[in-house]
Design a protein around this motif. Structure first.
Motif, PDB file in Angstrom:
ATOM      1  N   ALA A 364      -0.591   0.402   3.856  1.00  0.00           N
ATOM      2  CA  ALA A 364       0.331   0.421   2.723  1.00  0.00           C
ATOM      3  C   ALA A 364       0.283   1.790   2.063  1.00  0.00           C
ATOM      4  O   ALA A 364      -0.786   2.252   1.648  1.00  0.00           O
ATOM      5  N   ARG A 365       1.440   2.449   1.960  1.00  0.00           N
ATOM      6  CA  ARG A 365       1.525   3.733   1.259  1.00  0.00           C
ATOM      7  C   ARG A 365       1.604   3.472  -0.239  1.00  0.00           C
ATOM      8  O   ARG A 365       2.458   2.726  -0.706  1.00  0.00           O
ATOM      9  N   LEU A 366       0.728   4.123  -1.002  1.00  0.00           N
ATOM     10  CA  LEU A 366       0.664   3.888  -2.442  1.00  0.00           C
ATOM     11  C   LEU A 366       1.265   5.015  -3.261  1.00  0.00           C
ATOM     12  O   LEU A 366       2.023   4.774  -4.203  1.00  0.00           O
ATOM     13  N   PHE A 367       0.897   6.268  -2.946  1.00  0.00           N
ATOM     14  CA  PHE A 367       1.330   7.393  -3.766  1.00  0.00           C
ATOM     15  C   PHE A 367       1.707   8.577  -2.882  1.00  0.00           C
ATOM     16  O   PHE A 367       1.119   8.792  -1.824  1.00  0.00           O
ATOM     17  N   SER A 368       2.678   9.334  -3.377  1.00  0.00           N
ATOM     18  CA  SER A 368       3.082  10.581  -2.742  1.00  0.00           C
ATOM     19  C   SER A 368       2.557  11.740  -3.588  1.00  0.00           C
ATOM     20  O   SER A 368       2.660  11.724  -4.816  1.00  0.00           O
ATOM     21  N   PHE A 369       1.986  12.745  -2.931  1.00  0.00           N
ATOM     22  CA  PHE A 369       1.425  13.911  -3.615  1.00  0.00           C
ATOM     23  C   PHE A 369       2.122  15.186  -3.147  1.00  0.00           C
ATOM     24  O   PHE A 369       2.652  15.252  -2.028  1.00  0.00           O
ATOM     25  N   VAL A 392     -11.270  -9.201   6.736  1.00  0.00           N
ATOM     26  CA  VAL A 392     -10.689  -7.868   6.793  1.00  0.00           C
ATOM     27  C   VAL A 392     -11.548  -6.876   6.028  1.00  0.00           C
ATOM     28  O   VAL A 392     -12.394  -7.244   5.203  1.00  0.00           O
ATOM     29  N   SER A 393     -11.302  -5.601   6.281  1.00  0.00           N
ATOM     30  CA  SER A 393     -11.911  -4.510   5.506  1.00  0.00           C
ATOM     31  C   SER A 393     -10.797  -3.592   5.024  1.00  0.00           C
ATOM     32  O   SER A 393      -9.743  -3.486   5.660  1.00  0.00           O
ATOM     33  N   PHE A 394     -11.044  -2.937   3.894  1.00  0.00           N
ATOM     34  CA  PHE A 394     -10.059  -2.052   3.287  1.00  0.00           C
ATOM     35  C   PHE A 394     -10.616  -0.629   3.274  1.00  0.00           C
ATOM     36  O   PHE A 394     -11.790  -0.429   2.966  1.00  0.00           O
ATOM     37  N   ALA A 395      -9.767   0.345   3.568  1.00  0.00           N
ATOM     38  CA  ALA A 395     -10.211   1.738   3.564  1.00  0.00           C
ATOM     39  C   ALA A 395      -9.055   2.644   3.159  1.00  0.00           C
ATOM     40  O   ALA A 395      -7.922   2.457   3.607  1.00  0.00           O
ATOM     41  N   PRO A 396      -9.321   3.649   2.311  1.00  0.00           N
ATOM     42  CA  PRO A 396      -8.264   4.594   1.934  1.00  0.00           C
ATOM     43  C   PRO A 396      -8.039   5.630   3.022  1.00  0.00           C
ATOM     44  O   PRO A 396      -8.949   5.967   3.788  1.00  0.00           O
ATOM     45  N   VAL A 397      -6.812   6.143   3.058  1.00  0.00           N
ATOM     46  CA  VAL A 397      -6.449   7.205   4.000  1.00  0.00           C
ATOM     47  C   VAL A 397      -5.609   8.233   3.258  1.00  0.00           C
ATOM     48  O   VAL A 397      -4.624   7.881   2.597  1.00  0.00           O
ATOM     49  N   PHE A 398      -5.998   9.501   3.348  1.00  0.00           N
ATOM     50  CA  PHE A 398      -5.185  10.587   2.821  1.00  0.00           C
ATOM     51  C   PHE A 398      -4.396  11.226   3.963  1.00  0.00           C
ATOM     52  O   PHE A 398      -4.892  11.352   5.086  1.00  0.00           O
ATOM     53  N   SER A 463      -2.821   6.254   1.056  1.00  0.00           N
ATOM     54  CA  SER A 463      -2.521   4.914   1.556  1.00  0.00           C
ATOM     55  C   SER A 463      -3.797   4.095   1.615  1.00  0.00           C
ATOM     56  O   SER A 463      -4.912   4.622   1.474  1.00  0.00           O
ATOM     57  N   VAL A 464      -3.640   2.793   1.825  1.00  0.00           N
ATOM     58  CA  VAL A 464      -4.769   1.895   2.063  1.00  0.00           C
ATOM     59  C   VAL A 464      -4.528   1.176   3.381  1.00  0.00           C
ATOM     60  O   VAL A 464      -3.450   0.596   3.594  1.00  0.00           O
ATOM     61  N   THR A 465      -5.514   1.235   4.249  1.00  0.00           N
ATOM     62  CA  THR A 465      -5.438   0.546   5.542  1.00  0.00           C
ATOM     63  C   THR A 465      -6.276  -0.723   5.492  1.00  0.00           C
ATOM     64  O   THR A 465      -7.432  -0.697   5.045  1.00  0.00           O
ATOM     65  N   VAL A 466      -5.679  -1.814   5.940  1.00  0.00           N
ATOM     66  CA  VAL A 466      -6.361  -3.112   6.013  1.00  0.00           C
ATOM     67  C   VAL A 466      -6.598  -3.418   7.491  1.00  0.00           C
ATOM     68  O   VAL A 466      -5.643  -3.495   8.276  1.00  0.00           O
ATOM     69  N   SER A 467      -7.866  -3.573   7.873  1.00  0.00           N
ATOM     70  CA  SER A 467      -8.223  -3.775   9.285  1.00  0.00           C
ATOM     71  C   SER A 467      -8.958  -5.092   9.473  1.00  0.00           C
ATOM     72  O   SER A 467      -9.715  -5.527   8.592  1.00  0.00           O
ATOM     73  N   ARG A 468      -8.750  -5.730  10.616  1.00  0.00           N
ATOM     74  CA  ARG A 468      -9.505  -6.944  10.940  1.00  0.00           C
ATOM     75  C   ARG A 468     -10.939  -6.584  11.281  1.00  0.00           C
ATOM     76  O   ARG A 468     -11.208  -5.550  11.911  1.00  0.00           O
ATOM     77  N   ARG A 469     -11.873  -7.394  10.831  1.00  0.00           N
ATOM     78  CA  ARG A 469     -13.293  -7.123  11.078  1.00  0.00           C
ATOM     79  C   ARG A 469     -13.701  -7.425  12.511  1.00  0.00           C
ATOM     80  O   ARG A 469     -14.577  -6.776  13.071  1.00  0.00           O
ATOM     81  N   ALA A 479      -5.790 -10.396   0.849  1.00  0.00           N
ATOM     82  CA  ALA A 479      -5.324 -10.099  -0.516  1.00  0.00           C
ATOM     83  C   ALA A 479      -6.410  -9.305  -1.210  1.00  0.00           C
ATOM     84  O   ALA A 479      -7.580  -9.696  -1.212  1.00  0.00           O
ATOM     85  N   CYS A 480      -6.031  -8.178  -1.781  1.00  0.00           N
ATOM     86  CA  CYS A 480      -6.972  -7.328  -2.501  1.00  0.00           C
ATOM     87  C   CYS A 480      -6.276  -6.808  -3.748  1.00  0.00           C
ATOM     88  O   CYS A 480      -5.095  -6.443  -3.706  1.00  0.00           O
ATOM     89  N   ARG A 481      -7.022  -6.780  -4.833  1.00  0.00           N
ATOM     90  CA  ARG A 481      -6.472  -6.337  -6.111  1.00  0.00           C
ATOM     91  C   ARG A 481      -7.083  -4.982  -6.465  1.00  0.00           C
ATOM     92  O   ARG A 481      -8.299  -4.827  -6.477  1.00  0.00           O
ATOM     93  N   LEU A 482      -6.234  -3.993  -6.743  1.00  0.00           N
ATOM     94  CA  LEU A 482      -6.705  -2.689  -7.181  1.00  0.00           C
ATOM     95  C   LEU A 482      -6.585  -2.610  -8.692  1.00  0.00           C
ATOM     96  O   LEU A 482      -5.504  -2.838  -9.257  1.00  0.00           O
ATOM     97  N   GLY A 483      -7.688  -2.250  -9.358  1.00  0.00           N
ATOM     98  CA  GLY A 483      -7.693  -2.195 -10.807  1.00  0.00           C
ATOM     99  C   GLY A 483      -7.542  -0.799 -11.363  1.00  0.00           C
ATOM    100  O   GLY A 483      -6.911  -0.609 -12.413  1.00  0.00           O
ATOM    101  N   ARG A 484      -8.100   0.175 -10.662  1.00  0.00           N
ATOM    102  CA  ARG A 484      -7.957   1.564 -11.111  1.00  0.00           C
ATOM    103  C   ARG A 484      -8.354   2.490  -9.975  1.00  0.00           C
ATOM    104  O   ARG A 484      -9.222   2.143  -9.165  1.00  0.00           O
ATOM    105  N   ILE A 485      -7.727   3.660  -9.924  1.00  0.00           N
ATOM    106  CA  ILE A 485      -8.139   4.687  -8.966  1.00  0.00           C
ATOM    107  C   ILE A 485      -8.169   6.035  -9.668  1.00  0.00           C
ATOM    108  O   ILE A 485      -7.449   6.267 -10.643  1.00  0.00           O
ATOM    109  N   TRP A 486      -9.033   6.898  -9.174  1.00  0.00           N
ATOM    110  CA  TRP A 486      -9.092   8.299  -9.597  1.00  0.00           C
ATOM    111  C   TRP A 486      -9.074   9.172  -8.348  1.00  0.00           C
ATOM    112  O   TRP A 486      -9.752   8.866  -7.359  1.00  0.00           O
ATOM    113  N   VAL A 487      -8.326  10.254  -8.378  1.00  0.00           N
ATOM    114  CA  VAL A 487      -8.417  11.313  -7.373  1.00  0.00           C
ATOM    115  C   VAL A 487      -8.837  12.561  -8.136  1.00  0.00           C
ATOM    116  O   VAL A 487      -8.100  13.064  -8.996  1.00  0.00           O
ATOM    117  N   LEU A 488     -10.021  13.070  -7.836  1.00  0.00           N
ATOM    118  CA  LEU A 488     -10.650  14.105  -8.656  1.00  0.00           C
ATOM    119  C   LEU A 488     -11.009  15.319  -7.817  1.00  0.00           C
ATOM    120  O   LEU A 488     -11.522  15.187  -6.693  1.00  0.00           O
TER     121      LEU A 488
END
Length: 631
Positions: A364-369, A392-398, A463-469, A479-488
């Motif tokens: 899932a693409r979340l933000f464009s930079f 499943v497992s969740f992992a970010p991808v830039f 983006s966030v990638t959801v993969s089968r374990r 189903a995963c809920r994102l509450g906050r993110i920071w890119v620093l």
């Protein structure tokens, strides 16, 4: 939207259920707050939300009918008169910090007034440019150069003089393809400054409206022209507030779960988005809690802090790219706003769907930079797994693109994917961002900190990638809920800042003090606090107070009052103890700046005001008690 100035007129928000809220800022460049008042000043909450998303906010200057004609004959009678009006309009925009005006003269003009209307528009545009950096003035297609009120639905020789005098031209809505072709030729190299009007309500002879608005937009885009989407609140006004967020979002839910009207309206922004370029995030640090500026409840660090519904567009944070995808092999992926739970504010981002049987993952693409990538960055995520996500497992991808210096060496400009490394132990100076996570088990709010090293490139997407374990051929729900993110930017971060390195809030000022007696031992206090602080250094301010102390004893701990999104806050009906005979009471107000990187400012740098009051003989009703303050 229903005439404007609804619950959005309250600078500190309102307690309202199911309000209208706009959050598709990433698709637009200019927002016009329109009403039929002669001078429409955008409510400050709208201006704040627009600017946070890089969108210009315009007010409306409109004259209509007989009264409008009389007004025009008056202020267009002389150079002195029209300059005085233009000067005031520019000063209003500067004072309220919005970006200019839509000018809509919808009444006939005399020959002399028509002649001066062009001079007025040109002068107004110059004054707005001078007073407001990046300011804009847009003219609506109504009155002609000769003063006749006759909508043209195009740019032509009869109205071009107004286009030449300002920044943009907003056409009427009853155009055809022939109108677009003639407008394109007339505008020449300023085609992007032509905003072709599309009335979502479909009044008059229009190409399309409502759910078919994308048909009009496609025709406009084919000619290289811009678009003015009038009254997108149609979704809310037509189908009502119930389930508005689902109606407004880009996705479509299960066909058995919604009425046909819901399934249709979900397509509104989804179909438009195909033809609307998206804004990119242009600087770091970047942070969002996904709050829409409204909610059924209010949350702080994953805990309910208020139980009532609320609405405050100034509290809206940058939104992700909402979308839903149905895959031909049975998979599904959806990102949507959810009001049921949140880390901070009133909403979170729910990522849900199914990994199809023949795929290992979905993304899932979340933000464009569009940001030069720092040599080293941190990504911090606060999230919550739903019970259905065990498999499943969740992992970010830039995704990055190479910079101009890379292109000069002949390397490909194709995007590259990067998987940040999960840090088992976050750096100690990031720890304060994670407070409150991991306290109540695996299905409560958790946190992760990632690190990524980059070189000579631009950030492009997150983006966030959801993969089968485990491998297999079965469909896997998640189903995963994102509450906050920071890119620093790691190189720009500093360990917990010392008081010497921080910027202090200026001494607080107090005004508009109002007292009421509640009982023999209690008073009600209302007042306005004001301060100064660099706008770029804080996203908001938390306002606290220490309850009045009327004698010796331990100092009470500070309690929260509210959040300010401008350097002032109105305290209303605060209950404080009444002073005893021949004594005084002490009340303390504190203002805590909240920087955009999320790090807490040392309390020594907060704004502070000590308010001392006395006079126990206050009648009810009667004169205000004496009060003094010191900062």
């Amino acid at each position: 939207m229903k005439g404007g100035y609804l619950e959005d007129r309250f600078i500190q928000g309102a307690l309202v259920d199911d309000p209208f809220v706009f959050y598709h800022w990433c698709y637009i460049d200019i927002f016009v707050y329109f009403s039929h008042h002669n001078v429409t000043i955008p409510p400050v909450v709208w201006t704040n939300a627009a600017h946070r998303n890089g969108v210009l906010m315009l007010g409306t200057f409109i004259t209509e009918w007989g009264d409008g004609a009389k007004m025009c004959e008056s202020f267009l009678a002389s150079e002195e008169a029209y300059r005085a009006v233009a000067d005031q309009l520019a000063a209003i925009a500067q004072f309220y910090r919005f970006d200019g005006w839509l000018v809509n003269i919808e009444n006939s003009l005399s020959v002399s007034a028509a002649r001066n209307s062009v001079h007025f528009l040109r002068y107004l545009t110059a004054q707005v440019h001078r007073a407001v950096p990046g300011g804009q003035v847009v003219w609506y297609d109504s009155v002609l150069q000769n003063g006749e009120l006759k909508w043209q639905n195009e740019l032509n020789e009869k109205n071009r003089v107004y286009f030449d005098a300002c920044d943009g031209f907003f056409t009427n809505y009853n155009w055809t393809e022939e109108h677009l072709l003639r407008t394109r030729e007339m505008a020449d190299d300023r085609r992007a400054d032509i905003y072709v009007g599309v009335d979502v309500f479909g009044r008059g002879a229009v190409v399309s409206s409502g759910f078919d608005t994308n048909k009009s937009l496609r025709m406009i885009r084919e000619q290289g022209l811009s678009v003015a989407i009038f009254a997108p609140g149609w979704v809310y006004e037509t189908l009502g507030p119930t389930d508005f967020l689902n109606n407004e979002d880009n996705g479509v839910e299960d066909f058995s779960a919604r009425l046909l009207s819901h399934l249709l309206v979900c397509r509104f922004w989804a179909l438009l988005s195909e033809l609307l370029p998206t804004h990119s995030i242009g600087s770091l640090p970047f942070s969002t809690s996904f709050s829409l500026g409204m909610g059924k409840r209010h949350f702080h660090n994953g805990q309910e802090s208020r139980m009532e519904p609320w609405y405050h567009l100034s509290a809206q944070e940058i939104q992700p790219l909402y979308a839903e995808f149905w895959m031909p092999n049975g998979g599904r992926l959806r990102t949507r706003c959810c009001l049921q739970d949140a880390w901070c504010g009133g909403s979170s981002l729910l990522l849900e769907g199914t990994i199809p049987s023949n795929e290992d993952h979905v993304t899932a693409r979340l933000f464009s930079f569009q940001v030069p990538a720092p040599p080293r960055l941190f990504l911090v995520i606060i999230y919550k797994h739903e019970a259905s996500s065990q498999g499943v497992s969740f992992a970010p991808v830039f995704t990055t693109r190479q910079s101009s210096s890379c292109f000069s060496s002949g390397e490909s400009g194709e995007p590259r994917k990067h998987k940040p490394s999960l840090l088992p132990t976050p750096p100690h100076y990031l720890a304060q961002l994670l407070r409150g996570t991991g306290l109540r088990g695996e299905h409560d709010w958790q946190s992760r900190c990632y690190e990524l090293e980059l070189q000579n490139c631009f950030l492009d997407q997150l983006s966030v990638t959801v993969s089968r374990r485990q491998s297999g051929r079965n469909e896997v729900p998640f189903a995963c809920r994102l509450g906050r993110i920071w890119v620093l930017d790691a190189t720009a971060l500093r360990p917990l800042p010392s008081a010497d390195a921080a910027i202090p809030v200026s001494p607080l000022e107090v005004a508009h003090v109002r007292w009421q007696r509640l009982s023999a031992g209690e008073l009600s206090l209302s007042l306005t606090l004001r301060w100064t602080y660099p706008p770029s250094k804080a996203t908001c301010f938390r306002v606290h107070y220490r309850r009045g102390s009327c004698g010796s004893g331990p100092e009470p701990r500070p309690l929260p009052i509210g959040v300010a999104y401008a350097p002032q806050y109105r305290v209303t009906e605060l209950t404080v103890p009444g002073a005893l005979s021949e004594s005084s009471c002490r009340l303390e107000f504190l203002v805590e700046p909240v920087p955009d990187d999320g790090f807490q400012v040392d309390a020594a740098m907060w704004g502070k005001l000590v308010f001392v009051y006395s006079d126990p003989k206050l009648p009810s009703p009667g004169p205000a008690p004496e009060g003094t303050s010191s900062s």
